[in-house]
Write an enzyme that holds these catalytic residues in place. Structure first.
Site, PDB file in Angstrom:
ATOM      1  N   SER A 236      -7.220   5.644   3.951  1.00  0.00           N
ATOM      2  CA  SER A 236      -7.174   4.801   2.742  1.00  0.00           C
ATOM      3  C   SER A 236      -7.624   3.380   3.086  1.00  0.00           C
ATOM      4  CB  SER A 236      -5.753   4.731   2.190  1.00  0.00           C
ATOM      5  OG  SER A 236      -5.486   5.815   1.333  1.00  0.00           O
TER       6      SER A 236
ATOM      7  N   ASN B 186      -1.833  19.763   0.323  1.00  0.00           N
ATOM      8  CA  ASN B 186      -3.016  19.217   1.001  1.00  0.00           C
ATOM      9  C   ASN B 186      -2.785  19.044   2.507  1.00  0.00           C
ATOM     10  OD1 ASN B 186      -5.352  17.808   1.689  1.00  0.00           O
ATOM     11  ND2 ASN B 186      -4.558  15.872   0.953  1.00  0.00           N
TER      12      ASN B 186
ATOM     13  N   LYS C 239       0.863  -1.191   0.000  1.00  0.00           N
ATOM     14  CA  LYS C 239       0.000   0.000   0.000  1.00  0.00           C
ATOM     15  C   LYS C 239       0.887   1.224   0.000  1.00  0.00           C
ATOM     16  CE  LYS C 239      -4.048   2.047   0.566  1.00  0.00           C
ATOM     17  NZ  LYS C 239      -3.709   2.897  -0.605  1.00  0.00           N
TER      18      LYS C 239
ATOM     19  N   LYS D 277       5.117   1.908  -3.024  1.00  0.00           N
ATOM     20  CA  LYS D 277       5.129   3.311  -3.460  1.00  0.00           C
ATOM     21  C   LYS D 277       5.322   3.355  -4.959  1.00  0.00           C
ATOM     22  CE  LYS D 277       5.014   7.372  -1.374  1.00  0.00           C
ATOM     23  NZ  LYS D 277       4.368   7.570  -0.060  1.00  0.00           N
TER      24      LYS D 277
ATOM     25  N   LYS E 264       5.256   2.290   8.373  1.00  0.00           N
ATOM     26  CA  LYS E 264       4.085   3.092   8.750  1.00  0.00           C
ATOM     27  C   LYS E 264       2.833   2.220   8.941  1.00  0.00           C
ATOM     28  CE  LYS E 264       3.722   6.736   6.185  1.00  0.00           C
ATOM     29  NZ  LYS E 264       3.345   7.674   5.079  1.00  0.00           N
TER      30      LYS E 264
HETATM   31  N1  GLU Z   1       0.900   8.882   0.159  1.00  0.00           N
HETATM   32  C1  GLU Z   1       0.406   8.758   1.504  1.00  0.00           C
HETATM   33  C2  GLU Z   1       1.524   8.334   2.425  1.00  0.00           C
HETATM   34  O1  GLU Z   1       2.669   8.518   2.144  1.00  0.00           O
HETATM   35  C3  GLU Z   1      -0.825   7.888   1.576  1.00  0.00           C
HETATM   36  C4  GLU Z   1      -0.644   6.461   1.181  1.00  0.00           C
HETATM   37  C5  GLU Z   1      -1.946   5.677   1.074  1.00  0.00           C
HETATM   38  O2  GLU Z   1      -2.982   6.213   1.394  1.00  0.00           O
HETATM   39  O3  GLU Z   1      -1.856   4.532   0.658  1.00  0.00           O
HETATM   40  O4  GLU Z   1       1.284   7.866   3.497  1.00  0.00           O
END
Ligand code: GLU
Length: 429
Positions: free
Chosen positions: A356, A219, A68, A104, A92
């Site tokens: 998400s 954002n 994710k 990513k 994370k």
């Molecule tokens: N791009 C965001 C992050 O770095 C969200 C990632 C997501 O929602 O999967 O955490």
């Protein structure tokens, strides 16, 4: 030569794992990204020319679930950065206890120089190139730097054309009418705000006595600025990639967001309805913002902005990492010796991936939640994670980052051990 972002991320992983006593087999497995797709997108420009853009997607690790993580569009994107960001997503998701691994993606492009139709072609082409590498049970993208709900919508639509079925759970951060979640847009800023609330409680300070400087007014930066202003913090400085503004009496961040929406520039203004007027302020550079004497410094833009070269000039008491990786590993000791407390990215900015996750759950259930349900579940996830990290740091007398990594590594270790590591196969443990 300075380390690459990924080497920097790996050295941080290794040192925190050593301090946490993580099994070497687990650390070794996390030193290797699972798979990386690297390709070139050829996109027809509006004037008929063909242009070529390097594009990547990394599945870093999937021990806790499908990978994710967001997709960023930025000129500095490369495979090294995408891999580092995917490793951070792995940590994370584990810190928040989400059933995901880390991933990513990114495209090396300056999207501000593309027309809307060029941007649509680029986004659809990205998904076309990755369509077998992405899926609701495999790898689920989302927005990141310079990508948004509309771009997620284009990518979803392309995926559904290719796979010939409706699959909203393949991507998160979509427009709400295409299956997106209420509260996803504000989630990163709101999650970070809950971390500030929890921090203030722990250190026994009031929001109204806090001065704040925010680097990056996208954002996440805008949402946290507004939420902090609402509880009484004084937002004394704001910047974007072009530079910043400073006023010791603080700004009305709603006015600045409105002006930025209109003119795309961070300007020191106060708006009464649609009329905006300049307020007294100074123009400052991003480097000057990072060196301001404030209570709370919030880097909310890109990675690596605080490094060995400028760490000594930081005068803030607390750094709240809303961006991913804003403090390089080699700057951390300098900051620690100065007594600066860092609330780490893998906790602070996890509100985005948490909502998400909610979006993915709603898509799979076919049952949308209302905004207050999303907000209250986000708050409870963030506060639980913050408290776990804080308690771990207190018990082990370590930094909040070391504590967050220790928690994440323990969760990953538990899953790996359930399938058997060397200890089990050799000694039956
Ligand atoms: N791009 C965001 C992050 O770095 C969200 C990632 C997501 O929602 O999967 O955490």
């Amino acid at each position: 030569m300075s380390k690459s972002t990924y080497q920097d991320a790996l050295s941080r992983l290794e040192s925190t794992a050593a301090a946490a006593g993580t099994s070497p087999e687990v650390v070794e497995s996390l030193r290797h990204p699972k798979s990386i797709l690297s390709t070139t997108l050829s996109v027809r420009m509006d004037d008929g020319r063909m242009r070529y853009f390097p594009a990547y997607r990394c599945h870093y690790n999937n021990i806790l679930g499908p990978s994710k993580g967001g997709i960023r569009f930025h000129p500095a994107v490369d495979q090294d950065e995408v891999t580092a960001l995917a490793l951070w997503m792995t940590i994370k998701c584990a810190v928040l206890g989400l059933p995901y691994g880390g991933g990513k993606g990114g495209v090396q492009v300056d999207p501000k120089r593309l027309t809307p139709m060029e941007l649509e072609r680029l986004s659809r082409h990205y998904m076309r190139s990755m369509a077998d590498f992405i899926g609701p049970e495999l790898d689920i993208p989302a927005p990141d730097v310079n990508t948004n709900a509309r771009i997620m919508g284009w990518m979803l639509s392309e995926y559904e054309v290719i796979h010939k079925r409706r699959t909203p759970a393949v991507i998160t951060g979509k427009p709400i009418c295409l299956g997106g979640s209420e509260g996803r847009e504000e989630a990163t800023g709101r999650g970070a705000f809950h971390c500030v609330e929890a921090l203030l409680k722990r250190i026994g300070r009031n929001a109204s006595e806090m001065t704040v400087a925010i680097q990056g007014f996208g954002n996440a930066g805008q949402h946290i600025a507004q939420l902090l202003q609402d509880v009484g913090c004084t937002i004394v400085a704001i910047s974007d990639s072009r530079g910043g503004i400073y006023s010791s009496s603080g700004f009305d961040t709603y006015s600045i967001a409105r002006e930025k929406e209109r003119s795309r520039i961070v300007r020191g203004v106060y708006c009464d309805k649609s009329v905006c007027e300049a307020v007294p302020h100074e123009q400052i550079s991003n480097e000057e913002l990072l060196a301001l004497d404030v209570d709370l410094l919030i880097p909310a833009a890109l990675d690596g902005v605080i490094h060995r070269g400028n760490a000594d000039s930081v005068r803030a008491d607390y750094i709240l990492e809303v961006a991913n990786g804003p403090v390089r590993a080699d700057a951390e000791d300098i900051l620690m010796n100065k007594g600066v407390v860092i609330v780490p990215d893998v906790l602070v900015n996890a509100g985005g991936v948490t909502v998400s996750y909610f979006e993915w759950v709603q898509n799979r259930q076919g049952y949308p939640w209302d905004l207050s349900t999303v907000r209250s579940r986000l708050e409870s996830h963030m506060i639980t994670a913050f408290d776990e990290v804080w308690n771990e740091a207190e018990q082990r007398r370590c930094t909040l980052r070391d504590a967050a990594y220790a928690l994440a590594l323990r969760r990953i270790e538990l899953s790996m051990k359930s399938l058997g590591t060397q200890e089990y196969f050799q000694n039956g443990e």
